[in-house]
Design a protein around this motif. Structure first.
Motif, PDB file in Angstrom:
ATOM      1  N   VAL A 164     -21.610 -53.198  12.480  1.00 40.39           N
ATOM      2  CA  VAL A 164     -20.970 -51.882  12.516  1.00 40.39           C
ATOM      3  C   VAL A 164     -21.878 -50.889  13.242  1.00 40.39           C
ATOM      4  O   VAL A 164     -23.097 -51.048  13.288  1.00 40.39           O
ATOM      5  CB  VAL A 164     -20.647 -51.352  11.100  1.00 40.39           C
ATOM      6  N   MET A 165     -21.248 -49.873  13.823  1.00 40.18           N
ATOM      7  CA  MET A 165     -21.972 -48.771  14.450  1.00 40.18           C
ATOM      8  C   MET A 165     -21.875 -47.569  13.517  1.00 40.18           C
ATOM      9  O   MET A 165     -20.777 -47.134  13.169  1.00 40.18           O
ATOM     10  CB  MET A 165     -21.364 -48.427  15.810  1.00 40.18           C
ATOM     11  N   VAL A 166     -23.024 -47.063  13.107  1.00 36.17           N
ATOM     12  CA  VAL A 166     -23.076 -45.922  12.202  1.00 36.17           C
ATOM     13  C   VAL A 166     -23.529 -44.706  13.001  1.00 36.17           C
ATOM     14  O   VAL A 166     -24.611 -44.709  13.608  1.00 36.17           O
ATOM     15  CB  VAL A 166     -24.044 -46.176  11.032  1.00 36.17           C
ATOM     16  N   THR A 167     -22.708 -43.659  13.004  1.00 35.69           N
ATOM     17  CA  THR A 167     -23.005 -42.443  13.759  1.00 35.69           C
ATOM     18  C   THR A 167     -23.193 -41.280  12.807  1.00 35.69           C
ATOM     19  O   THR A 167     -22.320 -40.995  11.976  1.00 35.69           O
ATOM     20  CB  THR A 167     -21.870 -42.121  14.748  1.00 35.69           C
ATOM     21  N   ALA A 212     -12.469 -47.688  11.416  1.00 33.23           N
ATOM     22  CA  ALA A 212     -13.623 -46.831  11.152  1.00 33.23           C
ATOM     23  C   ALA A 212     -13.493 -46.219   9.767  1.00 33.23           C
ATOM     24  O   ALA A 212     -12.390 -46.001   9.263  1.00 33.23           O
ATOM     25  CB  ALA A 212     -13.744 -45.740  12.205  1.00 33.23           C
ATOM     26  N   VAL A 213     -14.626 -45.960   9.157  1.00 35.65           N
ATOM     27  CA  VAL A 213     -14.694 -45.329   7.842  1.00 35.65           C
ATOM     28  C   VAL A 213     -15.596 -44.101   7.977  1.00 35.65           C
ATOM     29  O   VAL A 213     -16.656 -44.174   8.586  1.00 35.65           O
ATOM     30  CB  VAL A 213     -15.274 -46.295   6.786  1.00 35.65           C
ATOM     31  N   ILE A 218     -18.470 -44.860  10.433  1.00 36.25           N
ATOM     32  CA  ILE A 218     -18.856 -46.272  10.499  1.00 36.25           C
ATOM     33  C   ILE A 218     -17.741 -47.024  11.217  1.00 36.25           C
ATOM     34  O   ILE A 218     -16.625 -47.129  10.704  1.00 36.25           O
ATOM     35  CB  ILE A 218     -19.071 -46.866   9.094  1.00 36.25           C
ATOM     36  N   SER A 219     -18.031 -47.534  12.405  1.00 37.25           N
ATOM     37  CA  SER A 219     -17.035 -48.226  13.223  1.00 37.25           C
ATOM     38  C   SER A 219     -17.338 -49.718  13.276  1.00 37.25           C
ATOM     39  O   SER A 219     -18.476 -50.114  13.526  1.00 37.25           O
ATOM     40  CB  SER A 219     -17.029 -47.653  14.646  1.00 37.25           C
ATOM     41  N   LEU A 220     -16.310 -50.514  13.049  1.00 39.32           N
ATOM     42  CA  LEU A 220     -16.473 -51.962  13.073  1.00 39.32           C
ATOM     43  C   LEU A 220     -16.631 -52.465  14.501  1.00 39.32           C
ATOM     44  O   LEU A 220     -15.838 -52.126  15.381  1.00 39.32           O
ATOM     45  CB  LEU A 220     -15.260 -52.637  12.419  1.00 39.32           C
TER      46      LEU A 220
END
Length: 216
Positions: free
Chosen positions: A77-80, A36-37, A126-128
């Motif tokens: 990616v999942m962007v939260t 995650a970033v 940002i999670s892969l």
């Protein structure tokens, strides 16, 4: 009677069998944490709508896509939005962001889903979810590939690959799914440095193909 007692006293107790060896330790596989970033996100829209992306597709601001250099092209990616908890799943189809200090540029639609249109930016995680096979790991040094063409028809990509493979050993085809379509990208590399990629692009220009250097 005493003889019998003496015989019993001198007899050896029965030997117990040795305990069985302990079973070898089996390594329990550990779940790999999802890379995650965390950082700032922005969004891009009308000025880029319809332009070709780094992945070879055409940018549609109403698709759930994004631009980032943190993840390989084609990654999901999942962007939260850490300010309101809203999330959206997007595909990385372009390179960016175009302003320093930001981690991702979302499409207009993706920005609307997580409620950051009005503010323009948001603090996100940002999670892969997944990435194309053979691409670099998140956090690994950047790599450079030379892209000689991107086609919607696999046969056209195979024809170009065959021509270039007669001269270079590292020609391959990567498939990208974007805009609800399949794209077949003819590529060479990857190269550890941009200068090495530029040298290949310059050499392959003699064949008349518009080579583009892609950062991954």
């Amino acid at each position: 009677m005493s003889a019998i007692f003496a015989a019993c006293a001198t007899s050896q107790p029965a030997q117990l069998p040795p305990p069985p060896p302990s079973p070898p330790e089996v390594a329990v596989p550990r779940a790999t944490p999802t890379p995650a970033v965390v950082g700032m996100a922005s969004w891009y829209g009308p000025g880029f709508h319809g332009r070709k992306t780094s992945a070879g597709s055409y940018y549609n601001q109403e698709d759930l896509t994004a631009a980032s250099i943190e993840f390989p092209l084609g990654s999901r990616v999942m962007v939260t939005n850490l300010d309101n908890g809203r999330s959206v799943e997007v595909t990385i189809t372009d390179r960016g962001p175009f302003k320093k200090g930001r981690k991702i540029d979302l499409s207009h639609k993706a920005a609307r889903v997580i409620g950051m249109l009005d503010q323009g930016t948001a603090h996100v995680r940002i999670s892969l979810i997944s990435k194309p096979r053979g691409t670099r790991e998140v956090g690994a040094p950047l790599r450079y590939v030379v892209q000689a063409g991107s086609f919607s028809e696999q046969q056209n990509a195979e024809q170009l690959r065959s021509k270039l493979a007669a001269y270079y050993p590292d020609v391959h085809i990567d498939q990208l799914d974007a805009d609800h379509r399949h794209y077949y990208r003819v590529r060479m590399g990857a190269f550890a440095t941009r200068s090495a990629a530029e040298a290949r692009a310059s050499d392959s220009a003699r064949f008349g193909f518009p080579a583009v250097i892609i950062t991954e």
